[in-house]
Design a protein around this motif. Structure first.
Motif, PDB file in Angstrom:
ATOM      1  N   PRO A  73       0.843  -1.048  -0.068  1.00 48.62           N
ATOM      2  CA  PRO A  73       0.112  -0.082  -0.161  1.00 48.62           C
ATOM      3  C   PRO A  73       0.843   1.320   0.106  1.00 48.62           C
ATOM      4  CG  PRO A  73      -0.923  -1.597   1.623  1.00 48.62           C
ATOM      5  CD  PRO A  73       0.376  -1.963   1.033  1.00 48.62           C
ATOM      6  N   LYS A  74       2.034   1.071   0.291  1.00 43.70           N
ATOM      7  CA  LYS A  74       3.144   2.366   0.457  1.00 43.70           C
ATOM      8  C   LYS A  74       3.742   2.825  -0.839  1.00 43.70           C
ATOM      9  CE  LYS A  74       3.519   2.105   5.447  1.00 43.70           C
ATOM     10  NZ  LYS A  74       4.421   2.139   6.572  1.00 43.70           N
ATOM     11  N   ALA A  75       3.561   1.828  -1.784  1.00 48.91           N
ATOM     12  CA  ALA A  75       4.191   1.942  -3.061  1.00 48.91           C
ATOM     13  C   ALA A  75       4.016   3.181  -3.676  1.00 48.91           C
ATOM     14  CB  ALA A  75       4.078   0.891  -3.952  1.00 48.91           C
ATOM     15  N   PRO A  76       5.086   3.792  -4.285  1.00 44.94           N
ATOM     16  CA  PRO A  76       4.863   5.052  -4.960  1.00 44.94           C
ATOM     17  C   PRO A  76       3.894   4.878  -6.361  1.00 44.94           C
ATOM     18  CG  PRO A  76       6.866   4.352  -5.405  1.00 44.94           C
ATOM     19  CD  PRO A  76       6.554   3.243  -4.364  1.00 44.94           C
ATOM     20  N   ILE A  77       3.300   6.064  -6.666  1.00 47.51           N
ATOM     21  CA  ILE A  77       2.308   5.860  -7.765  1.00 47.51           C
ATOM     22  C   ILE A  77       2.870   5.547  -9.135  1.00 47.51           C
ATOM     23  CG2 ILE A  77       2.313   8.359  -8.323  1.00 47.51           C
ATOM     24  CD1 ILE A  77      -0.686   8.046  -8.657  1.00 47.51           C
ATOM     25  N   SER A  78       4.385   5.754  -9.175  1.00 38.03           N
ATOM     26  CA  SER A  78       5.202   5.447 -10.338  1.00 38.03           C
ATOM     27  C   SER A  78       5.104   4.140 -10.638  1.00 38.03           C
ATOM     28  CB  SER A  78       6.488   6.030 -10.196  1.00 38.03           C
ATOM     29  OG  SER A  78       7.188   5.655  -9.032  1.00 38.03           O
TER      30      SER A  78
END
Length: 209
Positions: A32-37
């Motif tokens: 869930p903390k992954a960057p939108i990139s």
């Protein structure tokens, strides 16, 4: 009748949206903390194209969860058409587990601020769930101490089951849903221990941390 494909840029934008949402679901269910990139990379679109549709990660997370909530409502409304109250409830649970709606709840709660529209749909979902439980109780098949709030916990238990192979995940979820449904049936285990979840008790986890 099949849907008419949207022409030109509108059609491409709609196709991109489907790809982006599918990629976002895969990325954020793992982290869930992954960057939108990471979503843009998995979707195979440029980051600018993603930001044109979803100006922030929070907007994208909100869309994902709202789509899951809408799926839940559609399935509950379909179940309301089933004349047998117990079949309506158990069929509804099976379809929602297969749709993997509650994985989003388990993983993404507290990562964004719900919108007023989501609040309205959540109230609608709760009303439909209570109606399904009441009909199942009237059929005599549902244990007397089961409440509507128990269903959310049952669905989250199934959503927590996840292995690398998607087909195997589905098989295991259906297996343990069957065990949990057996526990919901009248005439089974003795009275459930402890008080059931209170209405709204789990809502606090939707507040951003």
């Amino acid at each position: 009748m099949p849907e008419t494909a949207l022409p030109g840029r509108r059609g491409q934008a709609a196709r991109n949206d489907v790809v982006i949402l599918d990629a976002a679901r895969q990325v954020f269910l793992v982290d869930p903390k992954a960057p939108i990139s990471h979503v843009a990379e998995r979707a195979g679109v440029g980051i600018s194209a993603l930001y044109r549709r979803y100006p922030s990660k929070e907007v994208l997370l909100c869309r994902l969860c709202h789509d899951g909530l809408r799926t839940y409502i559609r399935e509950a409304e379909a179940a309301a058409e089933e004349p047998d109250g117990w079949a309506a409830l158990t069929g509804f649970l099976g379809r929602v587990v297969d749709a993997d709606v509650h994985s989003l709840t388990v993983h993404l709660a507290g990562t964004f601020t719900p919108t007023p529209d989501m609040g309205e749909d959540a109230r609608r979902a709760n009303e439909l769930t209570r109606d399904l439980v009441e009909r199942a109780r009237e059929s005599g098949r549902l244990r007397r101490d089961a409440v509507a709030e128990d269903l959310g916990m049952v669905l989250e238990c199934c959503a927590a089951i996840r292995v690398e192979d998607q087909e195997r995940t589905t098989q295991l979820r259906r297996r343990y849903l069957a065990l949990l449904v057996e526990g919901l049936a009248a005439g089974g285990a003795p009275d459930l221990p402890g008080p059931p979840p209170r209405p709204g008790e789990m809502n606090g986890r939707w507040r951003p941390s």
